[in-house]
Design a protein around this motif. Structure first.
Motif, PDB file in Angstrom:
ATOM      1  N   GLU A  61       0.866  -1.183   0.000  1.00  0.00           N
ATOM      2  CA  GLU A  61       0.000   0.000   0.000  1.00  0.00           C
ATOM      3  C   GLU A  61       0.898   1.228   0.000  1.00  0.00           C
ATOM      4  O   GLU A  61       1.474   1.581   1.035  1.00  0.00           O
ATOM      5  CB  GLU A  61      -0.896   0.025   1.234  1.00  0.00           C
ATOM      6  N   PHE A  62       1.021   1.898  -1.147  1.00  0.00           N
ATOM      7  CA  PHE A  62       1.897   3.055  -1.212  1.00  0.00           C
ATOM      8  C   PHE A  62       1.571   3.882  -2.442  1.00  0.00           C
ATOM      9  O   PHE A  62       0.864   3.433  -3.354  1.00  0.00           O
ATOM     10  CB  PHE A  62       3.372   2.627  -1.226  1.00  0.00           C
ATOM     11  N   CYS A  63       2.113   5.085  -2.474  1.00  0.00           N
ATOM     12  CA  CYS A  63       1.921   5.978  -3.622  1.00  0.00           C
ATOM     13  C   CYS A  63       3.086   6.944  -3.650  1.00  0.00           C
ATOM     14  O   CYS A  63       3.915   6.975  -2.736  1.00  0.00           O
ATOM     15  CB  CYS A  63       0.604   6.738  -3.498  1.00  0.00           C
ATOM     16  N   GLY A  64       3.140   7.742  -4.701  1.00  0.00           N
ATOM     17  CA  GLY A  64       4.227   8.695  -4.752  1.00  0.00           C
ATOM     18  C   GLY A  64       4.235   9.549  -6.000  1.00  0.00           C
ATOM     19  O   GLY A  64       3.215   9.688  -6.691  1.00  0.00           O
ATOM     20  N   GLU A  65       5.397  10.113  -6.279  1.00  0.00           N
ATOM     21  CA  GLU A  65       5.583  11.034  -7.403  1.00  0.00           C
ATOM     22  C   GLU A  65       6.697  10.507  -8.295  1.00  0.00           C
ATOM     23  O   GLU A  65       7.743  10.072  -7.809  1.00  0.00           O
ATOM     24  CB  GLU A  65       5.956  12.415  -6.856  1.00  0.00           C
ATOM     25  N   ILE A  66       6.461  10.545  -9.596  1.00  0.00           N
ATOM     26  CA  ILE A  66       7.470  10.065 -10.546  1.00  0.00           C
ATOM     27  C   ILE A  66       8.670  11.016 -10.545  1.00  0.00           C
ATOM     28  O   ILE A  66       8.512  12.237 -10.697  1.00  0.00           O
ATOM     29  CB  ILE A  66       6.881   9.942 -11.958  1.00  0.00           C
ATOM     30  N   VAL A  67       9.875  10.448 -10.384  1.00  0.00           N
ATOM     31  CA  VAL A  67      11.089  11.264 -10.392  1.00  0.00           C
ATOM     32  C   VAL A  67      12.020  10.921 -11.555  1.00  0.00           C
ATOM     33  O   VAL A  67      12.894  11.711 -11.907  1.00  0.00           O
ATOM     34  CB  VAL A  67      11.846  11.147  -9.049  1.00  0.00           C
ATOM     35  N   ASP A  80       4.397  13.516 -12.112  1.00  0.00           N
ATOM     36  CA  ASP A  80       3.063  12.911 -12.036  1.00  0.00           C
ATOM     37  C   ASP A  80       2.889  12.200 -10.697  1.00  0.00           C
ATOM     38  O   ASP A  80       3.790  11.510 -10.207  1.00  0.00           O
ATOM     39  CB  ASP A  80       2.859  11.906 -13.175  1.00  0.00           C
ATOM     40  N   ARG A  81       1.704  12.374 -10.113  1.00  0.00           N
ATOM     41  CA  ARG A  81       1.356  11.710  -8.847  1.00  0.00           C
ATOM     42  C   ARG A  81       0.619  10.416  -9.174  1.00  0.00           C
ATOM     43  O   ARG A  81      -0.412  10.432  -9.858  1.00  0.00           O
ATOM     44  CB  ARG A  81       0.474  12.630  -7.996  1.00  0.00           C
ATOM     45  N   VAL A  82       1.129   9.289  -8.662  1.00  0.00           N
ATOM     46  CA  VAL A  82       0.614   7.994  -9.122  1.00  0.00           C
ATOM     47  C   VAL A  82       0.538   6.969  -7.994  1.00  0.00           C
ATOM     48  O   VAL A  82       1.229   7.063  -6.983  1.00  0.00           O
ATOM     49  CB  VAL A  82       1.505   7.406 -10.247  1.00  0.00           C
ATOM     50  N   VAL A  83      -0.327   5.990  -8.225  1.00  0.00           N
ATOM     51  CA  VAL A  83      -0.286   4.723  -7.501  1.00  0.00           C
ATOM     52  C   VAL A  83       0.026   3.643  -8.529  1.00  0.00           C
ATOM     53  O   VAL A  83      -0.105   3.858  -9.741  1.00  0.00           O
ATOM     54  CB  VAL A  83      -1.620   4.410  -6.787  1.00  0.00           C
ATOM     55  N   SER A  84       0.437   2.491  -8.020  1.00  0.00           N
ATOM     56  CA  SER A  84       0.773   1.385  -8.913  1.00  0.00           C
ATOM     57  C   SER A  84       0.052   0.132  -8.475  1.00  0.00           C
ATOM     58  O   SER A  84       0.026  -0.197  -7.281  1.00  0.00           O
ATOM     59  CB  SER A  84       2.282   1.125  -8.906  1.00  0.00           C
ATOM     60  N   GLU A  85      -0.557  -0.566  -9.444  1.00  0.00           N
ATOM     61  CA  GLU A  85      -1.056  -1.909  -9.140  1.00  0.00           C
ATOM     62  C   GLU A  85       0.103  -2.771  -8.641  1.00  0.00           C
ATOM     63  O   GLU A  85       1.263  -2.529  -8.992  1.00  0.00           O
ATOM     64  CB  GLU A  85      -1.652  -2.545 -10.401  1.00  0.00           C
ATOM     65  N   ILE A 131      -1.577   4.403 -12.235  1.00  0.00           N
ATOM     66  CA  ILE A 131      -2.860   5.104 -12.303  1.00  0.00           C
ATOM     67  C   ILE A 131      -2.668   6.467 -11.650  1.00  0.00           C
ATOM     68  O   ILE A 131      -2.042   6.573 -10.583  1.00  0.00           O
ATOM     69  CB  ILE A 131      -3.978   4.327 -11.576  1.00  0.00           C
ATOM     70  N   LYS A 132      -3.221   7.496 -12.272  1.00  0.00           N
ATOM     71  CA  LYS A 132      -3.049   8.862 -11.779  1.00  0.00           C
ATOM     72  C   LYS A 132      -3.868   9.103 -10.517  1.00  0.00           C
ATOM     73  O   LYS A 132      -5.027   8.669 -10.425  1.00  0.00           O
ATOM     74  CB  LYS A 132      -3.460   9.865 -12.854  1.00  0.00           C
ATOM     75  N   ILE A 133      -3.270   9.798  -9.579  1.00  0.00           N
ATOM     76  CA  ILE A 133      -3.980  10.208  -8.371  1.00  0.00           C
ATOM     77  C   ILE A 133      -4.732  11.500  -8.670  1.00  0.00           C
ATOM     78  O   ILE A 133      -4.140  12.466  -9.172  1.00  0.00           O
ATOM     79  CB  ILE A 133      -2.991  10.457  -7.214  1.00  0.00           C
ATOM     80  N   PRO A 134      -6.036  11.585  -8.384  1.00  0.00           N
ATOM     81  CA  PRO A 134      -6.756  12.849  -8.588  1.00  0.00           C
ATOM     82  C   PRO A 134      -6.104  13.988  -7.796  1.00  0.00           C
ATOM     83  O   PRO A 134      -5.553  13.767  -6.709  1.00  0.00           O
ATOM     84  CB  PRO A 134      -8.157  12.535  -8.052  1.00  0.00           C
ATOM     85  N   ASP A 135      -6.177  15.187  -8.343  1.00  0.00           N
ATOM     86  CA  ASP A 135      -5.500  16.331  -7.730  1.00  0.00           C
ATOM     87  C   ASP A 135      -5.989  16.611  -6.309  1.00  0.00           C
ATOM     88  O   ASP A 135      -5.234  17.131  -5.481  1.00  0.00           O
ATOM     89  CB  ASP A 135      -5.705  17.589  -8.592  1.00  0.00           C
TER      90      ASP A 135
END
Length: 347
Positions: A61-67, A80-85, A131-135
């Motif tokens: 269970e995690f999320c983050g920002e593409i670097v 981009d702010r994202v989660v990953s399957e 998948i993009k995280i809504p703003d």
């Protein structure tokens, strides 16, 4: 970079390690992990009641920002702010993979158990899993996308809850509360969530803030009497079993109406338990076992979150540094926390 690694069985088989920062493959992005949650499955792992391949970086269970992005990545960019399957390693050719259900792939190596996961500073994953995280969804909320997707998979994708249903959700942990909110959001007429006396200090007070129709302490109130009162003696349309508790599992057939639906999500502490088989036959009920989530469920989860149809913020009771993961386990074991969100030191 810092990472929580499980390298052997036992509670002494966990430690914070300094690992080399990964480089994304050509089709991958590198995510700076901004928030990570502790799941009940990791609590099972803490007690060696879950499969894993050591040594492994824990966390799904995690999320983050593409670097960083690999040279073949076309759909995503830095920032981009994202989660990953969490289906990073699957065969890709079995019937389940080819029909959009890689969560069931027999060769699947789940993130955080069989391949390195997200309790770390940086994580690389193929772009097709993003998948993009809504703003308007915070990172702390987005770290809970996976448990929300478990609920949308069980109810929406599996088509178990309908508009106007009376729904009983057994268990007031994170999964139970999220399922109750999702049921309400998709049109259930009356949603009942249960807990026990041990949940009174933390969990049940939170549940009572979520706008549900009933929150019942089953050790203080007779659950069956209340359900029969609500349903004029018929029983509930749907039972969502998220407690994993023997008494709740045994009683659910008695609480459901004839032709009703039982949705099994919660893991039990042991592999076998007693079940009233004949009573279920006489009820002519349907029992659905729901595991994990497909892409469709992840997408629906984020849509509900972005539309503010469910409120995840009250579920977050603790925010701690990644290095204090043992404290997080302790808080959850003692029922002093609901959802613990961790941040790496370079967050």
């Amino acid at each position: 970079m810092k990472a929580v690694v499980k390298f052997k069985d036992g509670k002494d088989g966990w430690e914070i390690r300094d690992l080399e920062r990964p480089n994304p493959e050509d089709n991958e992005v590198e995510i700076k992990v901004m928030a990570a949650g502790i799941c009940g499955s990791e609590l099972h792992l803490y007690h060696d009641n879950h499969t894993y391949t050591p040594p492994v970086v824990v966390g799904h269970e995690f999320c983050g920002e593409i670097v960083r992005v690999g040279k073949d990545v076309t759909k995503w960019k830095v920032g981009d702010r994202v989660v990953s399957e969490n289906n990073k390693s699957v065969c890709g050719v079995c019937d389940f993979c080819r029909t959009g259900q890689p969560i069931l792939c027999p060769e699947r190596k789940p993130v955080g158990y069989k391949v390195n996961g997200g309790w770390t500073s940086y994580f690389c994953t193929p772009e097709h899993l993003l998948i993009k995280i809504p703003d308007n969804v915070t990172f702390d909320e987005a770290a809970m996308t996976e448990p929300v997707s478990v609920a949308t998979q069980a109810q929406i994708v599996r088509k178990t809850v309908n508009i106007g249903d009376v729904v009983l959700v057994q268990g007031c942990g994170t999964i139970g509360m999220i399922n109750a909110m999702v049921a309400k959001a998709i049109g259930a007429k009356h949603v009942i969530l249960t807990g026990t006396e041990v949940d009174e200090p933390v969990r049940l007070p939170i549940a009572r803030q979520l706008g549900l129709d009933e929150v019942i302490n089953v050790e203080k109130e007779d659950l069956k009497s209340r359900i029969m009162e609500i349903t004029n003696g018929a029983g509930v349309d749907v039972v969502i079993e998220a407690s994993g508790a023997d008494p709740a599992i045994y009683q659910m057939v008695d609480l459901i109406k004839k032709t009703g639906q039982i949705v099994a999500i919660g893991e039990t502490a042991r592999p076998e338990l007693t079940f009233p088989w004949t009573a279920a036959v006489f009820k002519s009920c349907t029992i659905s076992y729901s595991f994990g989530a497909t892409f469709e469920a992840w997408k629906q989860a984020l849509e509900l979150m972005g539309a503010k149809k469910i409120n995840l913020e009250p579920l977050i009771t603790h925010r701690i540094p990644l290095e204090d993961f043992r404290e997080g386990f302790s808080l959850l074991e003692k029922k002093e926390a609901l959802k613990v969100i961790m941040h790496a030191s370079d967050y």
